[in-house]
Scaffold this motif. Structure first.
Motif, PDB file in Angstrom:
ATOM      1  N   MET A   1       0.852  -1.188   0.000  1.00  0.00           N
ATOM      2  CA  MET A   1       0.000   0.000   0.000  1.00  0.00           C
ATOM      3  C   MET A   1       0.885   1.234   0.000  1.00  0.00           C
ATOM      4  N   ASP A   2       0.627   2.162  -0.920  1.00  0.00           N
ATOM      5  CA  ASP A   2       1.424   3.389  -0.918  1.00  0.00           C
ATOM      6  C   ASP A   2       1.021   4.261   0.267  1.00  0.00           C
TER       7      ASP A   2
ATOM      8  N   THR B   1      -2.506   5.958   0.269  1.00  0.00           N
ATOM      9  CA  THR B   1      -3.604   5.016   0.492  1.00  0.00           C
ATOM     10  C   THR B   1      -3.648   4.597   1.957  1.00  0.00           C
TER      11      THR B   1
ATOM     12  N   ASP C   1      -5.262   7.282   3.834  1.00  0.00           N
ATOM     13  CA  ASP C   1      -6.710   7.286   3.575  1.00  0.00           C
ATOM     14  C   ASP C   1      -7.414   6.214   4.404  1.00  0.00           C
ATOM     15  N   VAL C   2      -6.829   5.025   4.444  1.00  0.00           N
ATOM     16  CA  VAL C   2      -7.410   3.922   5.225  1.00  0.00           C
ATOM     17  C   VAL C   2      -7.452   4.302   6.707  1.00  0.00           C
TER      18      VAL C   2
END
Length: 139
Positions: A66-67, A70, A73-74
């Motif tokens: 996961m970058d 992201t 965001d999560v």
């Protein structure tokens, strides 16, 4: 035949999540394995009365899975309670509410009568939304 075996929740801190799900909610550890070479920990818990299901407490991964944007965001969605909801059933919502309250669980909503049963809400330390429901027999 198909059954559900596991469900995964993102968590900020696996040790904190483990304490919450075992010490406060009453689950037991099923698996706790670390792959040092990958920096990955597989951590699952489940109810002593339901051996065929596990809840995976998954740390938010970094690269290459996961970058950074992201992952952020999560984490933001989790902290707001919008990364999904874990629905738990109980045979007595008021009793379970009182037991968990005594163990230090912080609820977002007290038990209320609903058309489908008695329901209340809480969040885990990562912000994941949890609903505890006593489903009406006729529902």
């Amino acid at each position: 035949m198909i059954t559900t075996g596991s469900m995964q929740l993102w968590v900020h801190d696996q040790d904190e999540a483990l304490k919450f799900y075992t010490e406060k909610l009453g689950m037991e550890i099923r698996q706790d394995a670390t792959l040092d070479e990958m920096g990955f920990r597989w951590l699952t818990v489940g109810w002593p009365t339901q051996q065929d299901f596990t809840l995976v407490l998954m740390a938010i991964p970094g690269e290459p899975v996961m970058d950074a944007a992201t992952a952020e965001d999560v984490a933001t969605l989790m902290s707001k309670g919008f990364s999904g909801t874990l629905f738990l059933n109980t045979d007595d919502c008021h009793r379970t509410y009182k037991e968990w309250l005594a163990r230090g669980v912080e609820f977002t909503q007290e038990p209320e009568d609903r058309p489908y049963g008695i329901d209340c809400g809480l969040r885990d330390p990562s912000g994941n939304s949890i609903r505890l429901t006593q489903v009406r027999a006729e529902f």
